[in-house]
Motif scaffolding. Sequence first.
Motif, PDB file in Angstrom:
ATOM      1  N   GLU A  25       0.788  -1.350   0.073  1.00 50.66           N
ATOM      2  CA  GLU A  25       0.100  -0.014  -0.064  1.00 50.66           C
ATOM      3  C   GLU A  25       0.860   1.218   0.203  1.00 50.66           C
ATOM      4  OE1 GLU A  25      -3.368   0.633  -0.499  1.00 50.66           O
ATOM      5  OE2 GLU A  25      -3.272  -1.818  -1.093  1.00 50.66           O
ATOM      6  N   ASP A  26       1.999   1.342   0.068  1.00 50.50           N
ATOM      7  CA  ASP A  26       2.922   2.262  -0.214  1.00 50.50           C
ATOM      8  C   ASP A  26       2.814   2.912  -1.312  1.00 50.50           C
ATOM      9  OD1 ASP A  26       4.333   1.749   2.254  1.00 50.50           O
ATOM     10  OD2 ASP A  26       6.156   0.770   1.218  1.00 50.50           O
ATOM     11  N   GLU A  27       2.818   4.492  -1.195  1.00 47.02           N
ATOM     12  CA  GLU A  27       2.622   5.253  -2.572  1.00 47.02           C
ATOM     13  C   GLU A  27       3.811   5.164  -3.339  1.00 47.02           C
ATOM     14  OE1 GLU A  27      -0.122   6.713  -4.102  1.00 47.02           O
ATOM     15  OE2 GLU A  27      -1.472   5.832  -2.551  1.00 47.02           O
TER      16      GLU A  27
ATOM     17  N   ASP B 259       5.620   8.642  -3.674  1.00 41.87           N
ATOM     18  CA  ASP B 259       5.987   9.051  -2.233  1.00 41.87           C
ATOM     19  C   ASP B 259       7.627   8.308  -2.217  1.00 41.87           C
ATOM     20  OD1 ASP B 259       4.129  10.842  -1.769  1.00 41.87           O
ATOM     21  OD2 ASP B 259       3.082   9.316  -0.491  1.00 41.87           O
TER      22      ASP B 259
ATOM     23  N   ARG C  98      -4.031   4.727  -9.169  1.00 42.28           N
ATOM     24  CA  ARG C  98      -3.825   4.341  -7.831  1.00 42.28           C
ATOM     25  C   ARG C  98      -2.344   3.621  -7.886  1.00 42.28           C
ATOM     26  NH1 ARG C  98      -5.654   0.232  -4.045  1.00 42.28           N
ATOM     27  NH2 ARG C  98      -5.038   1.161  -2.047  1.00 42.28           N
TER      28      ARG C  98
ATOM     29  N   THR D 239       0.121   2.141  -6.092  1.00 41.20           N
ATOM     30  CA  THR D 239       0.426   1.266  -5.228  1.00 41.20           C
ATOM     31  C   THR D 239       0.868  -0.189  -5.637  1.00 41.20           C
ATOM     32  OG1 THR D 239      -1.605   0.430  -4.489  1.00 41.20           O
ATOM     33  CG2 THR D 239      -0.585   2.373  -3.216  1.00 41.20           C
TER      34      THR D 239
END
Length: 78
Positions: free
Chosen positions: A25-27, A30, A61, A63
């Motif tokens: 679920e890490d972006e 980022d 999305r 991720t």
Amino acid sequence: MLTRERMRADIAALLHEQPDDIGGEDELMDLGLDSMRAMALLTRWAREANLTLEFSEFAERLTLDAWWAIMARAQAGA
């Protein structure tokens, strides 16, 4: 066939990280993945898996989990 772990390893390699450092679920933006490198990855995966992929779908999305869901669905339909 592309695997989730292969996707994780490829992303990690581009970011100069260990695969275990890339959470589902890490972006990815980022973590430092820019759009050009993301497009290059998607192009390579599409070519290797002989799939037609839409970058816009992946851009919704950013991720690993979301990308894997799209890729798994594409591979199942191929």
